[in-house]
Structures are given as structure tokens and as C-alpha cells.
Scaffold this motif. Structure first.
Motif, short mmCIF file in Angstrom:
data_model
loop_
_atom_site.label_atom_id
_atom_site.label_comp_id
_atom_site.label_asym_id
_atom_site.label_seq_id
_atom_site.Cartn_x
_atom_site.Cartn_y
_atom_site.Cartn_z
N UNK A 63 0.85 -1.18 0.00
CA UNK A 63 0.00 0.00 0.00
C UNK A 63 0.88 1.23 0.00
N UNK A 64 0.71 2.09 -1.01
CA UNK A 64 1.49 3.33 -1.13
C UNK A 64 0.57 4.50 -0.80
N UNK A 65 0.92 5.24 0.24
CA UNK A 65 0.09 6.36 0.70
C UNK A 65 0.74 7.68 0.29
N UNK A 107 3.71 -4.62 2.84
CA UNK A 107 4.46 -3.36 2.92
C UNK A 107 3.51 -2.17 2.99
N UNK A 108 3.89 -1.19 3.81
CA UNK A 108 3.21 0.11 3.87
C UNK A 108 4.25 1.15 3.50
N UNK A 109 4.06 1.81 2.36
CA UNK A 109 5.02 2.77 1.83
C UNK A 109 4.38 4.15 1.90
N UNK A 110 4.87 4.97 2.80
CA UNK A 110 4.21 6.24 3.12
C UNK A 110 5.08 7.43 2.71
N UNK A 111 4.45 8.40 2.08
CA UNK A 111 5.17 9.61 1.67
C UNK A 111 5.70 10.36 2.89
N UNK A 112 6.78 11.08 2.66
CA UNK A 112 7.36 12.01 3.64
C UNK A 112 8.11 13.04 2.79
N UNK A 113 9.08 13.74 3.34
CA UNK A 113 9.78 14.74 2.54
C UNK A 113 11.17 15.01 3.09
N UNK A 114 12.01 15.59 2.24
CA UNK A 114 13.35 15.98 2.69
C UNK A 114 13.28 17.12 3.69
#
Length: 295
Positions: A63-65, A107-114
């Protein structure tokens, strides 16, 4: 694989769905509207952002959030609350949905940022670097902490620390192209701040690598060749065969934009060590090549 994507209608989500389909995966998109038909998807499920815990992740392998409030716009108290809530609260809700799912993804693939690193000058930042100060850094820290709760379910959790994404039809590029073609582009502040950037092709390529190979933990989604703002400005002007205006002083940016000015003035010299160590080959490792692809 069966890959679920929230934010599947966005700039990155649309490209990710196409790339995943091209690689033989099935894509299940999550949309706020029932009955939506989306290209490159085998199924569309409802994603009620007011009730993220109602999301149905059953039968997925990953799952890509990606969904979240745009950070652009004047940062009033209400805007900052929306930025935080759309990331942290929605992720918490999705983790609740995962807890209640008998056939949950691996898998849980979650957005974040630099932005997680804050303003760090010339320091080289890898995934093992500590978090920094500032509003966006605080948001990213809480966002990633919410996503990590899925690890207690035996899932692999990835945090996509994404820099500025460049692509022909979206991300930062269309606005930059207009600004520079109107000949009003310029260096921002002293121009010495480092700009972590990545081309869309590598953004989706790394996300798919994380899904296919179960890469957990923080992942820097940025080119191995960051540039300073001054160099970034020069390269864009050269690519578009145009000129630039005198620099915009930092105090003027802060006067006009408030806290939002930090997005452009903070320095993050990011290196994608995790992906380089795993042998990932960037399709667009240099800014000149990425700009040529955008054009």
C-alpha cells in the motif's frame, strides 16, 4: 503484485500507476469518489479522507500512501493545521484500517519529505541523519511516527523522503518553466542553499523498488547530484535560453511569504544513500539531463 495507491489521481500517483502497470503489476487506486474510473488501474476503492480508518486494504501486497494537503499557499494557522492533519491523522487512520484487516499488505510505503532534515547548510544528509528544526520537519517526524505503527503488525514500513520532483506535466516544473520564460526567474536569497531534486521517472522507479523488494525505513528520493539554488537557477535559465533577474533578498521573501519562505531558503544537501547502496541506477542523475527530459 497488487499495489494500492492513495493519491492515485495526483502527479506522482498517476505516473506510479502507469509505471506499475507497465511492469506487470495490478494497481488498486483509492479515490474520494465512488464509481471513479482511472487509467492503468484494475480496481478503484473508496478513500474517505474524513474517515481514513474505513479504507479497505485487503488483498494488497503493498500500500502506497501519497495523499496530503499541498504545502504551497500562505501558512496561516488553519493552513498549517490542514497540512499536519492531512498527513498525520490520515496515516493514523490507515494504520487502524491495517490493524483491522485480516489479509493485510506486506508493505506500507508512506510519503514524507526531505523537509524532515530542516535547514542544515552544507551538511551531507543521508537516511541516518537526524531530523531537524522547523514546521515541516516536525510534520515529517509526526508523519513517519504514525506510519511506523504499522511495523507492529509485522509489515515493512518505508518513508519516502522526497525532494523537489521535476516532470514534464506536473510537480514544480510547469511553474518554474513559466517563471523563467517570463524572464522573472532569479536566485533566492544568497543562493548557497542546496536543492534536493529528483525526476519523476526516478521517483516512481524508487517507489516501485521499495514495493517489489520490501525496502523499509527512510528512503531519500533525490538525485545523487543536488545543486545549490544559484546553480539550479543558472541551469534552468540555460535550458530555457533565457535570462534571470537580480536575486530576491531572503528578508523580502520572508516578508511576503512568511514561514513558507523556508521551503525555498532552507538548505538540504541530501544523498540517496540507501538506493545507491542497493545498486539503483538513476535514469536522470544530473540536472541537465532531467531538464532536457522535462522539455
Amino acid at each position: 503484485m497488487r499495489i494500492g495507491i492513495t493519491g492515485a489521481t495526483g502527479f506522482i500517483g498517476t505516473a506510479l500507476a502507469k509505471a506499475a502497470t507497465d511492469r506487470g503489476h495490478q494497481v488498486i487506486a483509492f479515490s474520494r469518489r465512488k464509481g471513479t474510473s482511472l487509467p492503468c488501474t484494475t480496481e478503484v476503492r473508496l478513500f474517505d479522507t474524513s474517515r481514513p480508518e474505513s479504507l479497505d486494504p485487503s488483498g494488497l501486497d503493498a500500500l502506497v500512501h501519497l495523499a496530503g494537503e499541498n504545502v504551497l499557499g500562505y501558512w496561516t494557522r488553519a493552513k498549517k493545521q490542514r497540512i499536519l492533519a492531512s498527513r498525520v491523522d490520515s496515516t493514523r487512520g490507515i494504520v487502524e484500517a491495517l490493524k483491522n484487516c485480516a489479509q493485510r499488505p506486506a508493505s506500507f510505503i508512506c510519503a514524507s519529505g526531505t523537509g524532515a532534515y530542516g535547514h542544515r547548510g552544507d551538511e551531507i544528509l543521508t537516511e541516518s541523519s537526524s531530523g531537524g528544526p522547523g514546521f515541516l520537519a516536525d510534520v515529517c517526524a509526526k508523519w513517519e511516527a504514525s506510519a511506523r505503527e504499522a511495523a507492529s503488525l509485522g509489515m515493512t514500513v518505508s518513508h519516502l523522503r522526497t525532494g523537489m520532483v521535476l516532470g514534464h506535466d506536473g510537480g514544480a516544473w510547469p511553474l518554474l518553466r513559466r517563471i523563467f520564460r517570463w524572464r522573472i526567474g532569479s536566485r533566492l536569497g544568497n543562493g548557497r542553499q542546496w536543492v534536493p531534486w529528483i525526476h519523476l521517472d526516478d521517483e516512481v522507479g524508487i517507489i516501485l523498488e521499495a514495493a517489489e523488494k520490501g525496502i523499509g525505513g527512510p528512503i531519500n528520493l533525490s538525485s545523487p547530484n543536488p545543486v545549490t539554488n544559484a546553480e539550479f537557477t543558472r541551469r534552468i535559465a540555460t535550458a530555457l535560453k533565457t535570462t534571470t533577474l537580480p536575486p530576491v533578498p531572503a528578508f523580502m521573501m520572508r516578508l511576503l511569504l512568511g514561514e513558507l519562505a523556508g521551503v525555498a531558503l532552507d538548505s538540504q544537501r541530501v544523498q540517496p544513500k540507501v538506493m545507491l547502496d542497493r545498486g539503483y541506477t538513476f535514469q536522470h542523475p544530473t540536472l541537465d539531463g532531467a531538464l532536457a527530459a522535462c522539455l
